[in-house]
Design an enzyme around this catalytic site. Structure first.
Site, PDB file in Angstrom:
ATOM      1  N   GLY A 129     -66.603   0.166  34.061  1.00 39.08           N
ATOM      2  CA  GLY A 129     -65.302   0.460  34.649  1.00 39.08           C
ATOM      3  C   GLY A 129     -64.883  -0.689  35.548  1.00 39.08           C
ATOM      4  N   ILE A 155     -58.631   6.620  28.816  1.00 44.58           N
ATOM      5  CA  ILE A 155     -57.455   5.886  28.345  1.00 44.58           C
ATOM      6  C   ILE A 155     -56.204   6.770  28.439  1.00 44.58           C
ATOM      7  CG2 ILE A 155     -56.450   4.577  26.423  1.00 44.58           C
ATOM      8  CD1 ILE A 155     -59.108   3.424  27.740  1.00 44.58           C
ATOM      9  N   THR A 156     -55.306   6.393  29.350  1.00 45.55           N
ATOM     10  CA  THR A 156     -54.042   7.116  29.515  1.00 45.55           C
ATOM     11  C   THR A 156     -53.221   7.026  28.220  1.00 45.55           C
ATOM     12  OG1 THR A 156     -54.023   6.510  31.838  1.00 45.55           O
ATOM     13  CG2 THR A 156     -51.921   7.226  30.907  1.00 45.55           C
ATOM     14  N   GLY A 240     -49.769  -3.906  37.418  1.00 43.77           N
ATOM     15  CA  GLY A 240     -49.951  -2.464  37.270  1.00 43.77           C
ATOM     16  C   GLY A 240     -50.269  -1.801  38.595  1.00 43.77           C
ATOM     17  N   GLY A 338     -51.616  28.871  54.300  1.00 48.22           N
ATOM     18  CA  GLY A 338     -52.251  29.505  53.132  1.00 48.22           C
ATOM     19  C   GLY A 338     -51.519  29.228  51.829  1.00 48.22           C
ATOM     20  N   GLU A 361     -56.754   2.068  37.389  1.00 47.54           N
ATOM     21  CA  GLU A 361     -56.301   0.652  37.434  1.00 47.54           C
ATOM     22  C   GLU A 361     -56.972  -0.117  38.571  1.00 47.54           C
ATOM     23  OE1 GLU A 361     -52.338  -0.389  36.420  1.00 47.54           O
ATOM     24  OE2 GLU A 361     -52.186   1.212  34.917  1.00 47.54           O
TER      25      GLU A 361
HETATM   26  C1  LIG Z   1     -64.197  -6.792  39.939  1.00 46.63           C
HETATM   27  C2  LIG Z   1     -63.236  -7.871  39.460  1.00 46.63           C
HETATM   28  C3  LIG Z   1     -62.202  -8.179  40.533  1.00 46.63           C
HETATM   29  C4  LIG Z   1     -64.069  -9.105  39.209  1.00 46.63           C
HETATM   30  O1  LIG Z   1     -63.298 -10.125  38.686  1.00 46.63           O
HETATM   31  P1  LIG Z   1     -64.011 -11.486  38.217  1.00 46.63           P
HETATM   32  O2  LIG Z   1     -64.704 -12.140  39.370  1.00 46.63           O
HETATM   33  O3  LIG Z   1     -64.881 -11.208  37.038  1.00 46.63           O
HETATM   34  O4  LIG Z   1     -62.776 -12.323  37.746  1.00 46.63           O
HETATM   35  P2  LIG Z   1     -62.431 -13.842  37.998  1.00 46.63           P
HETATM   36  O5  LIG Z   1     -63.592 -14.665  37.506  1.00 46.63           O
HETATM   37  O6  LIG Z   1     -61.952 -14.025  39.378  1.00 46.63           O
HETATM   38  O7  LIG Z   1     -61.193 -14.027  37.033  1.00 46.63           O
HETATM   39  C5  LIG Z   1     -61.378 -14.204  35.616  1.00 46.63           C
HETATM   40  C6  LIG Z   1     -60.253 -15.053  35.100  1.00 46.63           C
HETATM   41  O8  LIG Z   1     -59.015 -14.346  35.219  1.00 46.63           O
HETATM   42  C7  LIG Z   1     -58.115 -15.042  36.071  1.00 46.63           C
HETATM   43  N1  LIG Z   1     -57.395 -14.068  36.883  1.00 46.63           N
HETATM   44  C8  LIG Z   1     -57.937 -13.096  37.622  1.00 46.63           C
HETATM   45  N2  LIG Z   1     -56.984 -12.396  38.231  1.00 46.63           N
HETATM   46  C9  LIG Z   1     -55.815 -12.976  37.861  1.00 46.63           C
HETATM   47  C10 LIG Z   1     -54.450 -12.744  38.169  1.00 46.63           C
HETATM   48  N3  LIG Z   1     -54.120 -11.744  38.961  1.00 46.63           N
HETATM   49  N4  LIG Z   1     -53.505 -13.537  37.609  1.00 46.63           N
HETATM   50  C11 LIG Z   1     -53.853 -14.552  36.780  1.00 46.63           C
HETATM   51  N5  LIG Z   1     -55.124 -14.828  36.438  1.00 46.63           N
HETATM   52  C12 LIG Z   1     -56.072 -14.065  36.991  1.00 46.63           C
HETATM   53  C13 LIG Z   1     -58.968 -15.957  36.928  1.00 46.63           C
HETATM   54  O9  LIG Z   1     -58.259 -17.072  37.373  1.00 46.63           O
HETATM   55  C14 LIG Z   1     -60.052 -16.324  35.904  1.00 46.63           C
HETATM   56  O10 LIG Z   1     -59.541 -17.298  35.008  1.00 46.63           O
HETATM   57  P3  LIG Z   1     -60.225 -18.755  34.905  1.00 46.63           P
HETATM   58  O11 LIG Z   1     -61.667 -18.500  34.522  1.00 46.63           O
HETATM   59  O12 LIG Z   1     -60.109 -19.333  36.285  1.00 46.63           O
HETATM   60  O13 LIG Z   1     -59.442 -19.468  33.873  1.00 46.63           O
HETATM   61  C15 LIG Z   1     -62.521  -7.451  38.139  1.00 46.63           C
HETATM   62  O14 LIG Z   1     -63.471  -7.244  37.131  1.00 46.63           O
HETATM   63  C16 LIG Z   1     -61.701  -6.196  38.315  1.00 46.63           C
HETATM   64  O15 LIG Z   1     -60.545  -6.263  38.737  1.00 46.63           O
HETATM   65  N6  LIG Z   1     -62.265  -5.029  37.987  1.00 46.63           N
HETATM   66  C17 LIG Z   1     -61.523  -3.781  37.941  1.00 46.63           C
HETATM   67  C18 LIG Z   1     -61.058  -3.537  36.546  1.00 46.63           C
HETATM   68  C19 LIG Z   1     -60.043  -2.415  36.476  1.00 46.63           C
HETATM   69  O16 LIG Z   1     -59.093  -2.396  37.222  1.00 46.63           O
HETATM   70  N7  LIG Z   1     -60.261  -1.515  35.530  1.00 46.63           N
HETATM   71  C20 LIG Z   1     -59.375  -0.415  35.292  1.00 46.63           C
HETATM   72  C21 LIG Z   1     -58.575  -0.675  34.063  1.00 46.63           C
HETATM   73  S1  LIG Z   1     -57.545   0.653  33.684  1.00 46.63           S
HETATM   74  C22 LIG Z   1     -58.210   1.266  32.253  1.00 46.63           C
HETATM   75  O17 LIG Z   1     -58.863   0.630  31.500  1.00 46.63           O
HETATM   76  C23 LIG Z   1     -57.854   2.668  31.936  1.00 46.63           C
HETATM   77  C24 LIG Z   1     -56.703   2.663  31.104  1.00 46.63           C
HETATM   78  S2  LIG Z   1     -55.345   3.135  31.920  1.00 46.63           S
HETATM   79  O18 LIG Z   1     -54.702   3.962  31.130  1.00 46.63           O
HETATM   80  O19 LIG Z   1     -54.829   2.428  32.937  1.00 46.63           O
END
Ligand SMILES: CC(C)(COP(=O)(O)OP(=O)(O)OC[C@H]1O[C@@H](n2cnc3c(N)ncnc32)[C@H](O)[C@@H]1OP(=O)(O)O)[C@@H](O)C(=O)NCCC(=O)NCCSC(=O)CCS(=O)O
Length: 378
Positions: A129, A155-156, A240, A338, A361
């Site tokens: 997650g 998954i929404t 989001g 209540g 998210e």
């Molecule tokens: C926990 C985390 C924050 C960890 O993140 P990381 O350390 O693994 O990521 P980075 O190495 O920093 O970034 C990777 C890569 O992406 C670029 N990046 C990151 N953020 C942005 C941004 N906001 N804009 C542009 N680019 C961005 C960053 O520069 C890196 O690129 P380069 O390597 O430099 O080229 C992360 O894993 C996290 O946020 N976790 C939570 C995930 C989450 O929110 N999950 C819920 C999803 S919702 C779902 O699936 C259900 C479906 S629903 O219906 O909604």
């Protein structure tokens, strides 16, 4: 912050729609787990399902501020509907608009933006997650196709969606840079809705487990380049999260407004309870917290519209607004006494609906991690 005339118009028309077409039905939808298909169709006709998509691709061509204004109003009418609308705008529409080819936009973005089709976002997995880069769903190359295998979770709109944005590993050795993003029609053989979650709230929005079992898609289903998937997921989750924050403000506002109405009607010790300082001060705190959260949402949306970085501000808005909303809804229950704990009032439902804003998210602990990292890097 001053809204433009156009933004005010959007807010007012969505407010009228939500109060007329969502709020009166929200309790019934919650009780019967009814998917709000007709309301979504009407929202699509109003342009609310593809608000930031350019007009040439079927959208309303509006700014992000307009989207958060709309989401607050929709959430004040029904939290579950606001989740479906928020996901559709920020993720399937947002990603297809940014990374889709003209052919993908013609086939998918136009109907998504008009609300004729729905999309979902498949990142999370049963064992992955918060640590999104650890996904194990695979997409293996087979000639001109990819074959997707794996399980996606929570998954929404997974059951009702016509298309899915799917993240899968195409090169295990490359780590985060080995994840790719695919546009998968849900009618593709191998896309199966395996389970619908029984949730605490938001019953009108389906949350599904999706199994990909030898789901074959052409290489033209890639969104962006191979290996760009993780970046696509994180950058769009940033937007989001501003939407989720606005939903939390909308739901909390609905609970606050119900509490004010009740406090003016309910008489104890010979006066309406709003005249008791304990109740009056509680309402004052609720109103102040709501305003603070809304301003944080508007700041993040303004930065996004200006094309400025807003990772920290988006996470701050999501974290603050969702935690504020739980407290405001709890206070609204307290003011109702209540009856606030029963389905006689709307506040118990809203309290259940809003809780997930601290989780989906990106759980709030992840928002703290993102904010903390940004502070350390300043
Ligand atoms: C926990 C985390 C924050 C960890 O993140 P990381 O350390 O693994 O990521 P980075 O190495 O920093 O970034 C990777 C890569 O992406 C670029 N990046 C990151 N953020 C942005 C941004 N906001 N804009 C542009 N680019 C961005 C960053 O520069 C890196 O690129 P380069 O390597 O430099 O080229 C992360 O894993 C996290 O946020 N976790 C939570 C995930 C989450 O929110 N999950 C819920 C999803 S919702 C779902 O699936 C259900 C479906 S629903 O219906 O909604």
């Amino acid at each position: 912050m001053i809204l433009t005339q156009e933004q005010e118009m959007i807010r007012d028309s969505l407010r009228a729609f939500a109060q007329e077409r969502l709020a009166p039905f929200a309790a019934e939808w919650d009780k019967n787990h009814t998917f709000p298909a007709q309301a979504l169709k009407e929202l699509g006709e109003l342009g609310a399902l593809g608000m930031c998509v350019p007009e040439e691709w079927g959208g309303a061509g509006m700014d992000y501020m307009s989207l958060v204004l709309a989401l607050e109003e929709i959430a004040a009418g029904d939290g579950a509907t606001s989740t479906i609308v928020s996901v559709q705008n920020s993720l399937p529409c947002g990603i297809t608009n940014k990374y889709g080819t003209d052919a993908q936009k013609e086939e998918w973005l136009k109907p998504l933006a008009r609300g004729e089709k729905l999309g979902c976002f498949c990142l999370t997995e049963p064992h992955t997650g918060s640590d999104a880069s650890a996904i194990t769903t695979r997409a293996d190359r087979d000639g001109d196709d990819f074959i997707i295998n794996g399980v996606k979770h929570y998954i929404t709109t997974g059951k009702h969606a016509d298309m899915a944005i799917v993240f899968a590993v195409t090169d295990k050795a490359a780590g985060k840079k080995g994840i790719s993003c695919f546009l998968v029609p849900t009618a593709t053989p191998g896309y199966t809705v395996a389970r619908i979650e029984q949730k605490m709230g938001q019953h009108a929005s389906d949350t599904a487990q999706i199994v990909f079992d030898n789901c074959r898609v052409p290489a033209t289903a890639l969104l962006g380049k191979e290996g760009e998937g993780y970046k696509i997921a994180l950058s769009n989750l940033e937007a989001g999260r501003i939407g989720i924050a606005s939903q939390a403000v909308g739901m909390a506002r609905a609970a606050f407004e119900a509490a004010v109405r009740y406090a003016k009607e309910r008489v104890t010790f010979g006066v309406p309870i709003i005249e008791h300082q304990a109740v009056n001060f509680r309402l004052a705190d609720m109103a102040t917290q709501l305003d603070a959260a809304r301003l944080m949402v508007w700041r993040a949306a303004t930065l996004k519209d200006a094309g400025k970085p807003c990772l920290k501000e988006a996470s701050m808005a999501k974290m603050f607004a969702s935690e504020m909303a739980e407290k405001v809804c709890s206070d609204a229950i307290q003011i109702h006494g209540g009856c606030g704990y029963t389905d006689e009032s709307c506040v118990e439902r809203i309290y259940r609906d809003v809780r997930v804003c601290q989780i989906y998210e990106g759980a709030n602990d992840i928002q703290r991690l993102v904010i903390g990292r940004a502070i350390a890097a300043e």
